[in-house]
Write a protein that holds these residues in place. Structure first.
Motif, mmCIF file in Angstrom:
data_model
loop_
_atom_site.group_PDB
_atom_site.id
_atom_site.type_symbol
_atom_site.label_atom_id
_atom_site.label_comp_id
_atom_site.label_asym_id
_atom_site.label_seq_id
_atom_site.Cartn_x
_atom_site.Cartn_y
_atom_site.Cartn_z
ATOM 1 N N UNK A 35 0.733 1.686 -5.077
ATOM 2 C CA UNK A 35 0.998 1.838 -3.643
ATOM 3 C C UNK A 35 -0.268 2.231 -2.887
ATOM 4 N N UNK A 36 -1.394 1.700 -3.327
ATOM 5 C CA UNK A 36 -2.681 1.960 -2.682
ATOM 6 C C UNK A 36 -3.252 0.627 -2.207
ATOM 7 N N UNK A 37 -3.620 0.562 -0.923
ATOM 8 C CA UNK A 37 -4.262 -0.638 -0.389
ATOM 9 C C UNK A 37 -5.769 -0.478 -0.551
ATOM 10 N N UNK A 38 -6.382 -1.427 -1.242
ATOM 11 C CA UNK A 38 -7.821 -1.381 -1.460
ATOM 12 C C UNK A 38 -8.540 -2.012 -0.269
ATOM 13 N N UNK A 39 -9.038 -1.184 0.642
ATOM 14 C CA UNK A 39 -9.724 -1.701 1.823
ATOM 15 C C UNK A 39 -11.139 -2.179 1.510
ATOM 16 N N UNK A 40 -11.560 -2.038 0.264
ATOM 17 C CA UNK A 40 -12.860 -2.571 -0.152
ATOM 18 C C UNK A 40 -12.695 -3.904 -0.878
ATOM 19 N N UNK A 41 -11.517 -4.495 -0.787
ATOM 20 C CA UNK A 41 -11.243 -5.730 -1.524
ATOM 21 C C UNK A 41 -12.201 -6.852 -1.117
ATOM 22 N N UNK A 42 -12.460 -6.975 0.167
ATOM 23 C CA UNK A 42 -13.396 -8.002 0.628
ATOM 24 C C UNK A 42 -14.790 -7.792 0.095
ATOM 25 N N UNK A 43 -15.189 -6.535 -0.034
ATOM 26 C CA UNK A 43 -16.527 -6.236 -0.556
ATOM 27 C C UNK A 43 -16.598 -6.524 -2.063
ATOM 28 N N UNK A 44 -15.469 -6.405 -2.775
ATOM 29 C CA UNK A 44 -15.441 -6.824 -4.181
ATOM 30 C C UNK A 44 -15.759 -8.322 -4.266
ATOM 31 N N UNK A 45 -15.178 -9.097 -3.354
ATOM 32 C CA UNK A 45 -15.446 -10.534 -3.304
ATOM 33 C C UNK A 45 -16.921 -10.793 -3.007
ATOM 34 N N UNK A 46 -17.458 -10.038 -2.057
ATOM 35 C CA UNK A 46 -18.864 -10.186 -1.687
ATOM 36 C C UNK A 46 -19.784 -9.909 -2.883
ATOM 37 N N UNK A 91 -4.896 12.293 -5.851
ATOM 38 C CA UNK A 91 -4.481 13.658 -6.188
ATOM 39 C C UNK A 91 -4.520 14.605 -4.999
ATOM 40 N N UNK A 92 -4.917 14.107 -3.839
ATOM 41 C CA UNK A 92 -5.011 14.954 -2.642
ATOM 42 C C UNK A 92 -3.663 15.624 -2.370
ATOM 43 N N UNK A 93 -3.708 16.895 -2.069
ATOM 44 C CA UNK A 93 -2.471 17.665 -1.859
ATOM 45 C C UNK A 93 -1.968 17.560 -0.427
ATOM 46 N N UNK A 94 -2.822 17.131 0.479
ATOM 47 C CA UNK A 94 -2.423 16.976 1.883
ATOM 48 C C UNK A 94 -2.946 15.640 2.409
ATOM 49 N N UNK A 95 -2.103 14.972 3.186
ATOM 50 C CA UNK A 95 -2.482 13.685 3.783
ATOM 51 C C UNK A 95 -3.006 12.709 2.727
ATOM 52 N N UNK A 96 -2.276 12.610 1.616
ATOM 53 C CA UNK A 96 -2.743 11.771 0.506
ATOM 54 C C UNK A 96 -2.932 10.324 0.941
ATOM 55 N N UNK A 97 -2.016 9.825 1.768
ATOM 56 C CA UNK A 97 -2.133 8.438 2.218
ATOM 57 C C UNK A 97 -3.408 8.190 2.991
ATOM 58 N N UNK A 98 -3.748 9.098 3.888
ATOM 59 C CA UNK A 98 -4.965 8.938 4.673
ATOM 60 C C UNK A 98 -6.206 9.071 3.799
ATOM 61 N N UNK A 99 -6.159 9.963 2.831
ATOM 62 C CA UNK A 99 -7.300 10.133 1.924
ATOM 63 C C UNK A 99 -7.542 8.846 1.139
ATOM 64 N N UNK A 100 -6.465 8.216 0.671
ATOM 65 C CA UNK A 100 -6.594 6.971 -0.068
ATOM 66 C C UNK A 100 -7.182 5.869 0.819
ATOM 67 N N UNK A 101 -6.691 5.783 2.058
ATOM 68 C CA UNK A 101 -7.187 4.761 2.976
ATOM 69 C C UNK A 101 -8.671 4.941 3.244
#
Length: 292
Positions: A35-46, A91-101
């Protein structure tokens, strides 16, 4: 507009759509797993495209031969990204979704900046590859051989992925971890190992796509941005977390893009993609094949 022109456009759209599906498959796999969106996916392609370019420039390795090497390199890179960055972000205890993004978004900016610094913003290309510039004719329909090879590689990759997920012990562990990451520890499965290998596999898929695309597309630091946007739409269209939904979504996106280019100016060909995406979101928010 003749029937031959329409068929030619749809055939080209189908070939590109299969590549879009391959690019999006890694994104869908990672999202479905964590359930994590990899916002660096395009850079992996690059990065994959740059590795392909430099293997050709310095060692004369054709992109077709370089594809498995690039996929292997991206596998290692993807696993390291999870172990060194994402593992701590989740593993972030607060705002885990934002930390992942922001962790993956920050990685994307860093990778793009480093590419601009070390490789300069110049456009580069693989010249005189085995398949570059060649076409294959079927009943008067001309198919670019690099895109045709990419379509065949995509079909082979998805076939291997299907076998891997459904017929191997690790594939079953991967599916079990997707269903309940907490419960798998009770049966002795190391979820961090599964996550790392899942990130590696997702990166390897986009690495494979990058190696093929380097045969017919320019290589530059921002190349991943436009394809990443298409990959996000493809994943959302096919269904978040559905790898094979990404395959079908890629084909739909390619055909819609080609059809739109027949009706509207080529500069507006993305309009059709986003219109279809919005329509699907309104009618079926989880995507065509999603289960969320």
């Amino acid at each position: 507009m003749t029937a031959e022109t329409i068929i030619q456009s749809l055939a080209s759209g189908l070939l590109m759509g299969l590549l879009y599906g391959l690019i999006a498959a890694g994104l869908a796999l990672i999202f479905g797993l964590m359930d994590v969106v990899n916002f660096a996916h395009g850079e992996f392609l690059m990065i994959a495209m740059y590795i392909t370019f430099f293997l050709f420039a310095f060692f004369a390795v054709d992109p077709l031969l370089a594809a498995p090497l690039v996929a292997a390199a991206l596998f290692v890179f993807g696993a390291l990204v999870y172990l060194l960055i994402v593992r701590f972000a989740v593993r972030a205890k607060a705002n885990a979704g934002m930390v992942q993004i922001f962790s993956t978004f920050g990685l994307a900016i860093t990778m793009r900046g480093l590419a601009q610094f070390f490789f300069t913003p110049d456009y580069r290309s693989v010249t005189h590859s085995w398949l570059g510039g060649k076409t294959f004719s079927i009943a008067g329909i001309f198919l670019p051989v690099p895109q045709l090879a990419g379509a065949l590689v995509t079909i082979a990759a998805f076939s291997a992925l299907y076998f891997f997920i459904n017929r191997t012990d690790f594939g079953r562990a991967l599916e079990a971890t997707r269903e309940d990451a907490g419960a798998v520890a009770l049966v002795g499965i190391d979820k961090n190992r599964v996550f790392a290998l899942g990130w590696g596999l997702g990166a390897a898929l986009v690495g494979l796509a990058g190696a093929i695309m380097a045969m017919f597309f320019y290589v530059y630091p921002d190349v991943g941005a436009s394809f990443a946007l298409i990959a996000y739409v493809t994943v959302a269209l096919g269904g978040f977390g559905s790898v094979f939904g990404a395959f079908a979504g890629g084909i739909i996106v390619g055909l819609v893009e080609a059809t739109t280019a027949l009706i509207l100016p080529p500069s507006l060909k993305s309009v059709g993609i986003y219109a279809v995406y919005l329509l699907v979101v309104f009618i079926r928010p989880r995507g065509l094949f999603g289960s969320l």
